[in-house]
Motif scaffolding. Structure first.
Motif, mmCIF file in Angstrom:
data_model
loop_
_atom_site.group_PDB
_atom_site.id
_atom_site.type_symbol
_atom_site.label_atom_id
_atom_site.label_comp_id
_atom_site.label_asym_id
_atom_site.label_seq_id
_atom_site.Cartn_x
_atom_site.Cartn_y
_atom_site.Cartn_z
ATOM 1 N N LYS A 206 13.871 6.335 11.812
ATOM 2 C CA LYS A 206 15.199 6.921 12.021
ATOM 3 C C LYS A 206 16.280 5.912 11.639
ATOM 4 C CE LYS A 206 18.058 9.083 15.567
ATOM 5 N NZ LYS A 206 18.145 9.501 16.970
ATOM 6 N N GLN A 207 16.132 4.659 12.089
ATOM 7 C CA GLN A 207 17.131 3.641 11.772
ATOM 8 C C GLN A 207 17.160 3.352 10.276
ATOM 9 O OE1 GLN A 207 19.488 2.420 13.935
ATOM 10 N NE2 GLN A 207 20.338 1.754 11.982
ATOM 11 N N SER A 208 16.002 3.372 9.652
ATOM 12 C CA SER A 208 15.926 3.164 8.207
ATOM 13 C C SER A 208 16.661 4.284 7.467
ATOM 14 C CB SER A 208 14.466 3.106 7.768
ATOM 15 O OG SER A 208 14.365 2.988 6.386
ATOM 16 N N ASN A 209 16.480 5.523 7.910
ATOM 17 C CA ASN A 209 17.189 6.663 7.316
ATOM 18 C C ASN A 209 18.700 6.543 7.523
ATOM 19 O OD1 ASN A 209 14.901 7.903 6.337
ATOM 20 N ND2 ASN A 209 14.627 9.183 8.132
ATOM 21 N N ILE A 210 19.110 6.108 8.701
ATOM 22 C CA ILE A 210 20.536 5.908 8.970
ATOM 23 C C ILE A 210 21.098 4.846 8.034
ATOM 24 C CG2 ILE A 210 22.198 4.997 10.666
ATOM 25 C CD1 ILE A 210 20.505 6.416 12.837
ATOM 26 N N ASP A 211 20.368 3.749 7.873
ATOM 27 C CA ASP A 211 20.827 2.675 6.985
ATOM 28 C C ASP A 211 20.958 3.164 5.550
ATOM 29 O OD1 ASP A 211 20.832 0.984 9.171
ATOM 30 O OD2 ASP A 211 18.930 0.016 8.665
ATOM 31 N N MET A 212 19.970 3.923 5.097
ATOM 32 C CA MET A 212 19.989 4.441 3.726
ATOM 33 C C MET A 212 21.174 5.394 3.519
ATOM 34 S SD MET A 212 17.136 6.751 1.792
ATOM 35 C CE MET A 212 17.495 8.128 2.866
ATOM 36 N N LEU A 213 21.380 6.295 4.464
ATOM 37 C CA LEU A 213 22.484 7.253 4.351
ATOM 38 C C LEU A 213 23.850 6.569 4.491
ATOM 39 C CD1 LEU A 213 20.899 10.154 6.395
ATOM 40 C CD2 LEU A 213 21.553 10.256 3.979
ATOM 41 N N THR A 214 23.929 5.553 5.325
ATOM 42 C CA THR A 214 25.180 4.806 5.471
ATOM 43 C C THR A 214 25.530 4.111 4.162
ATOM 44 O OG1 THR A 214 24.779 4.489 7.826
ATOM 45 C CG2 THR A 214 26.361 2.996 6.788
ATOM 46 N N THR A 215 24.535 3.537 3.514
ATOM 47 C CA THR A 215 24.758 2.912 2.209
ATOM 48 C C THR A 215 25.194 3.949 1.183
ATOM 49 O OG1 THR A 215 23.121 1.204 2.683
ATOM 50 C CG2 THR A 215 23.673 1.565 0.367
ATOM 51 N N GLU A 216 24.550 5.117 1.223
ATOM 52 C CA GLU A 216 24.923 6.198 0.308
ATOM 53 C C GLU A 216 26.372 6.633 0.566
ATOM 54 O OE1 GLU A 216 23.151 10.546 -1.047
ATOM 55 O OE2 GLU A 216 21.921 9.230 0.203
ATOM 56 N N TYR A 217 26.761 6.694 1.829
ATOM 57 C CA TYR A 217 28.141 7.037 2.198
ATOM 58 C C TYR A 217 29.111 5.977 1.682
ATOM 59 C CZ TYR A 217 32.261 7.284 5.222
ATOM 60 O OH TYR A 217 33.551 7.320 5.693
ATOM 61 N N GLU A 218 28.772 4.707 1.910
ATOM 62 C CA GLU A 218 29.661 3.620 1.499
ATOM 63 C C GLU A 218 29.811 3.536 -0.016
ATOM 64 O OE1 GLU A 218 27.822 0.340 3.486
ATOM 65 O OE2 GLU A 218 28.773 0.809 5.403
ATOM 66 N N LEU A 219 28.752 3.855 -0.759
ATOM 67 C CA LEU A 219 28.793 3.772 -2.214
ATOM 68 C C LEU A 219 29.232 5.078 -2.877
ATOM 69 C CD1 LEU A 219 25.500 1.760 -2.849
ATOM 70 C CD2 LEU A 219 27.855 0.896 -2.787
ATOM 71 N N PHE A 220 29.552 6.069 -2.074
ATOM 72 C CA PHE A 220 29.933 7.378 -2.585
ATOM 73 C C PHE A 220 31.155 7.265 -3.488
ATOM 74 C CE2 PHE A 220 32.029 11.509 -2.373
ATOM 75 C CZ PHE A 220 30.965 12.363 -2.613
ATOM 76 N N ARG A 221 31.070 7.841 -4.674
ATOM 77 C CA ARG A 221 32.169 7.827 -5.644
ATOM 78 C C ARG A 221 32.232 9.174 -6.345
ATOM 79 N NH1 ARG A 221 33.653 4.369 -3.055
ATOM 80 N NH2 ARG A 221 33.558 2.163 -3.413
ATOM 81 N N MET A 222 33.412 9.490 -6.841
ATOM 82 C CA MET A 222 33.599 10.709 -7.623
ATOM 83 C C MET A 222 33.131 10.445 -9.045
ATOM 84 S SD MET A 222 37.069 12.858 -8.236
ATOM 85 C CE MET A 222 37.028 14.453 -9.027
ATOM 86 N N LYS A 223 32.406 11.390 -9.589
ATOM 87 C CA LYS A 223 31.955 11.282 -10.973
ATOM 88 C C LYS A 223 32.853 12.149 -11.845
ATOM 89 C CE LYS A 223 27.241 10.402 -9.514
ATOM 90 N NZ LYS A 223 25.904 10.924 -9.361
ATOM 91 N N ASP A 224 33.058 11.710 -13.081
ATOM 92 C CA ASP A 224 33.981 12.379 -14.009
ATOM 93 C C ASP A 224 33.707 13.868 -14.186
ATOM 94 O OD1 ASP A 224 35.436 10.093 -14.532
ATOM 95 O OD2 ASP A 224 34.154 9.509 -16.212
ATOM 96 N N ASP A 225 32.453 14.231 -14.258
ATOM 97 C CA ASP A 225 32.096 15.603 -14.613
ATOM 98 C C ASP A 225 31.950 16.545 -13.418
ATOM 99 O OD1 ASP A 225 29.886 14.129 -13.769
ATOM 100 O OD2 ASP A 225 28.479 15.283 -14.983
ATOM 101 N N LEU A 226 32.297 16.102 -12.220
ATOM 102 C CA LEU A 226 32.129 16.942 -11.039
ATOM 103 C C LEU A 226 33.458 17.502 -10.555
ATOM 104 C CD1 LEU A 226 29.521 14.930 -8.938
ATOM 105 C CD2 LEU A 226 29.123 16.879 -10.426
ATOM 106 N N SER A 227 33.405 18.708 -10.029
ATOM 107 C CA SER A 227 34.588 19.346 -9.459
ATOM 108 C C SER A 227 34.784 18.871 -8.014
ATOM 109 C CB SER A 227 34.426 20.870 -9.475
ATOM 110 O OG SER A 227 33.410 21.245 -8.556
ATOM 111 N N ILE A 228 35.917 19.205 -7.449
ATOM 112 C CA ILE A 228 36.184 18.878 -6.046
ATOM 113 C C ILE A 228 35.151 19.560 -5.150
ATOM 114 C CG2 ILE A 228 37.800 19.285 -4.148
ATOM 115 C CD1 ILE A 228 38.469 16.883 -5.866
ATOM 116 N N GLN A 229 34.777 20.785 -5.481
ATOM 117 C CA GLN A 229 33.769 21.489 -4.684
ATOM 118 C C GLN A 229 32.429 20.756 -4.728
ATOM 119 O OE1 GLN A 229 34.292 24.111 -2.566
ATOM 120 N NE2 GLN A 229 32.253 23.537 -1.914
ATOM 121 N N ASP A 230 32.046 20.253 -5.892
ATOM 122 C CA ASP A 230 30.798 19.482 -6.019
ATOM 123 C C ASP A 230 30.853 18.208 -5.178
ATOM 124 O OD1 ASP A 230 29.770 21.357 -7.808
ATOM 125 O OD2 ASP A 230 30.490 20.259 -9.565
ATOM 126 N N ILE A 231 31.999 17.534 -5.222
ATOM 127 C CA ILE A 231 32.196 16.322 -4.420
ATOM 128 C C ILE A 231 32.065 16.661 -2.937
ATOM 129 C CG2 ILE A 231 33.898 14.555 -3.753
ATOM 130 C CD1 ILE A 231 32.834 14.229 -6.589
#
Length: 146
Positions: A59-84
């Protein structure tokens, strides 16, 4: 022995049987094998928790992985606001399911911070016009779409 049970024992057994029935009826046949040998509703519940959430370490490993994914979250050029919004909400929901809650105002600010430079004028307008402490993610995304 059953003959030695008093009313309290009988009620406890009845409650346990009802709880077991609810738990067993609520799972599919694929999960039944994980709990078929459990004697009490508590044992069933704990087995299901481990099967779905994993051990504390997992569980803690999953939290760490998702937290990193949250922190590194960025908008990509080809995605809409809805996709984001969909991607972001997915990460947040998974974190919440693991009891990792991020305050709403931080979520709104995160979305503002990941938008591309082409969104700068909208970000400035929303920041000046709206109270970011009170704004929900859905309201925020709605403002960005308009």
């Amino acid at each position: 022995m059953r003959k030695e049970f008093n009313d309290v024992d009988r009620k406890a057994i009845e409650k346990n049987l009802r709880a077991k029935k609810i738990l067993v009826c609520g799972i599919g046949p694929d999960k039944y094998n994980n709990i078929s040998t459990c004697q009490s509703a508590k044992e069933i519940w704990e087995a299901l928790q481990i099967a779905h959430e994993g051990t504390t370490q997992v569980k803690q490993s999953n939290i760490d992985m998702l937290t990193t994914e949250y922190e590194l979250f960025r908008m990509k050029d080809d995605l809409s606001i809805q996709d984001i919004h969909t991607r972001f909400t997915s990460i947040i929901n998974e974190l919440q399911s693991l009891s990792e809650i991020i305050p709403r105002n931080k979520l709104v600010r995160k979305i503002l911070s990941v938008l591309l430079n082409s969104w700068e004028s909208k970000v400035n307008a929303i920041t000046k016009a709206k109270d970011l402490q009170e704004l929900t993610i859905d309201e925020h995304v709605g403002n960005l779409k308009t």
